[in-house]
Scaffold this motif. Structure first.
Motif, short mmCIF file in Angstrom:
data_model
loop_
_atom_site.label_atom_id
_atom_site.label_comp_id
_atom_site.label_asym_id
_atom_site.label_seq_id
_atom_site.Cartn_x
_atom_site.Cartn_y
_atom_site.Cartn_z
N ALA A 174 -10.35 34.27 -23.35
CA ALA A 174 -9.10 34.52 -22.88
C ALA A 174 -8.98 33.44 -21.83
O ALA A 174 -9.66 32.78 -21.03
CB ALA A 174 -8.97 35.74 -22.34
N VAL A 175 -7.67 33.03 -21.46
CA VAL A 175 -7.18 32.01 -20.32
C VAL A 175 -6.65 33.03 -19.11
O VAL A 175 -5.76 33.65 -19.39
CB VAL A 175 -6.40 31.09 -20.87
CG1 VAL A 175 -5.88 30.11 -19.71
CG2 VAL A 175 -6.94 30.41 -21.88
N ASN A 176 -6.96 32.60 -18.08
CA ASN A 176 -6.47 33.28 -16.82
C ASN A 176 -4.96 32.65 -16.78
O ASN A 176 -4.86 31.41 -16.37
CB ASN A 176 -7.24 33.22 -15.67
CG ASN A 176 -6.58 33.97 -14.49
OD1 ASN A 176 -5.35 33.86 -14.20
ND2 ASN A 176 -7.51 34.35 -13.65
N PRO A 177 -3.68 33.23 -16.67
CA PRO A 177 -2.57 32.71 -16.64
C PRO A 177 -2.29 32.03 -15.06
O PRO A 177 -1.60 31.41 -15.03
CB PRO A 177 -1.61 33.67 -16.99
CG PRO A 177 -2.28 35.17 -16.45
CD PRO A 177 -3.93 34.67 -16.82
N THR A 178 -3.18 32.55 -14.15
CA THR A 178 -2.73 32.10 -12.72
C THR A 178 -3.28 30.81 -12.53
O THR A 178 -2.66 29.74 -11.85
CB THR A 178 -3.27 33.27 -11.72
OG1 THR A 178 -2.87 34.33 -12.07
CG2 THR A 178 -2.97 32.86 -10.24
N ASN A 179 -4.74 30.63 -12.84
CA ASN A 179 -5.35 29.21 -12.57
C ASN A 179 -5.79 28.34 -13.76
O ASN A 179 -6.37 27.38 -13.77
CB ASN A 179 -6.61 29.76 -11.68
CG ASN A 179 -7.59 30.48 -12.24
OD1 ASN A 179 -7.62 30.62 -13.65
ND2 ASN A 179 -8.27 31.13 -11.53
N GLY A 180 -5.68 29.07 -15.00
CA GLY A 180 -5.92 28.37 -16.17
C GLY A 180 -7.31 28.45 -16.59
O GLY A 180 -7.96 27.82 -17.40
N ARG A 181 -8.18 29.03 -15.92
CA ARG A 181 -9.77 29.31 -16.16
C ARG A 181 -9.67 30.18 -17.19
O ARG A 181 -9.07 30.83 -17.52
CB ARG A 181 -10.23 29.73 -14.71
CG ARG A 181 -10.21 29.08 -13.53
CD ARG A 181 -10.99 27.67 -13.52
NE ARG A 181 -10.97 26.87 -12.38
CZ ARG A 181 -11.95 27.03 -11.65
NH1 ARG A 181 -13.07 27.78 -11.70
NH2 ARG A 181 -11.86 26.03 -10.38
N ILE A 182 -11.07 29.85 -17.92
CA ILE A 182 -11.36 30.63 -19.08
C ILE A 182 -12.54 31.80 -18.53
O ILE A 182 -13.39 31.51 -18.15
CB ILE A 182 -11.89 29.66 -20.24
CG1 ILE A 182 -10.50 28.63 -20.29
CG2 ILE A 182 -12.56 30.13 -21.18
CD1 ILE A 182 -11.18 27.50 -21.35
N SER A 183 -12.41 32.85 -19.46
CA SER A 183 -13.33 33.95 -19.64
C SER A 183 -13.92 33.85 -20.95
O SER A 183 -13.33 33.85 -21.84
CB SER A 183 -12.71 35.25 -19.38
OG SER A 183 -12.32 35.26 -17.98
N VAL A 184 -15.42 34.07 -20.88
CA VAL A 184 -15.96 33.84 -22.33
C VAL A 184 -16.66 35.25 -22.18
O VAL A 184 -17.68 35.60 -21.57
CB VAL A 184 -17.09 32.74 -22.38
CG1 VAL A 184 -17.82 32.87 -23.76
CG2 VAL A 184 -16.40 31.43 -22.20
N ILE A 185 -16.26 36.04 -23.35
CA ILE A 185 -16.72 37.64 -23.32
C ILE A 185 -17.50 37.83 -24.64
O ILE A 185 -17.26 37.40 -25.67
CB ILE A 185 -15.60 38.53 -23.33
CG1 ILE A 185 -14.46 38.07 -22.15
CG2 ILE A 185 -15.86 39.79 -23.26
CD1 ILE A 185 -13.51 38.54 -22.09
N SER A 186 -18.70 38.61 -24.52
CA SER A 186 -19.45 38.99 -25.58
C SER A 186 -19.06 40.35 -25.85
O SER A 186 -19.03 41.27 -24.68
CB SER A 186 -20.92 38.85 -25.34
OG SER A 186 -21.42 37.68 -25.14
N ASP A 187 -18.78 40.97 -26.85
CA ASP A 187 -18.47 42.43 -27.08
C ASP A 187 -19.64 43.29 -27.07
O ASP A 187 -19.57 44.26 -26.41
CB ASP A 187 -17.85 42.54 -28.66
CG ASP A 187 -16.45 42.11 -28.82
OD1 ASP A 187 -15.84 41.66 -27.49
OD2 ASP A 187 -15.96 42.16 -29.80
#
Length: 218
Positions: A174-187
């Motif tokens: 997912a992309v943070n709409p505020t700063n454009g940084r990315i989150s990489v998540i394991s379920d």
């Protein structure tokens, strides 16, 4: 061998047209109409030109052109023979993908692919999941259909195949709409961490997972 059905499928993709193909071949539009209707033979010297036009603008990771998959007719339905790459994507620490031919091909209905994918069906590949970091969503041995035409994650998370220093992995991104940084998540969050605030250029998105297949009992 290039078939009329493959040409039809190629012309149905975004940015392609009968008029554009005619211009690339140096013929008028009526010539293409006769070709598609089977009233004019396809000449050997025209095949590279047709393929060049249909493949232009569709490139794989690394910049190589992707060809349209073979289209076969079974009864009244058309099926695209999509390439399958076994053990090429990790749902764990990461698995380095080699530049290898597909293990085999699997048939998907063309009309279903048009609804499921956003663009060129030549952008679709099937990969096999290796690892448990995306359980319970994805399990070891699952087959995932990846649309390599979707390489820009949005604010709403989706499951993507990404390339990092650890190789190819399948993760929720997912992309943070505020700063454009990315989150990489394991379920499988009990055993695998979530990585947030990642610079966009730190990962390379290969494509989005749009379907999964699972063997019963696995």
């Amino acid at each position: 061998m290039l078939t009329i059905e493959q040409i039809r499928e190629g012309l149905a993709q975004p940015g392609k047209s009968q008029k554009g193909l005619a211009a690339a071949m140096g013929v008028d539009n009526s010539t293409i109409s006769r070709l598609l209707a089977g009233k004019r033979p396809m000449r050997a010297h025209e095949i590279p030109v047709i393929l060049g036009y249909l493949e232009a603008g569709s490139t794989a990771a690394g910049g190589r052109a992707r060809a349209m998959p073979e289209i076969v007719q079974i009864g009244g339905d058309r099926f695209a023979m999509l390439p399958v790459y076994d053990d090429m994507v990790s749902a764990g620490p990461g698995l380095e993908a080699e530049d290898a031919p597909p293990s085999y091909r699997i048939a998907f209905r063309v009309d279903w692919l048009r609804r499921a994918a956003r663009g060129n069906i030549g952008d679709l590949v099937v990969l096999t999941v290796d690892g448990d970091s995306m359980e319970p969503t994805l399990r070891q041995g699952d087959s995932v259909l990846v649309d390599m035409g979707q390489q820009r994650p949005g604010q709403k998370d989706g499951i993507y195949v990404i390339r990092t220093d650890g190789g190819l992995q399948v993760k929720r991104v997912a992309v943070n709409p505020t700063n454009g940084r990315i989150s990489v998540i394991s379920d499988n969050r009990e055993f695998y961490p979530t990585f947030s605030d990642i610079q966009p250029d730190a990962i390379h998105v290969i494509g989005r997972v749009i379907w999964l297949g699972r063997q019963v009992g696995m």
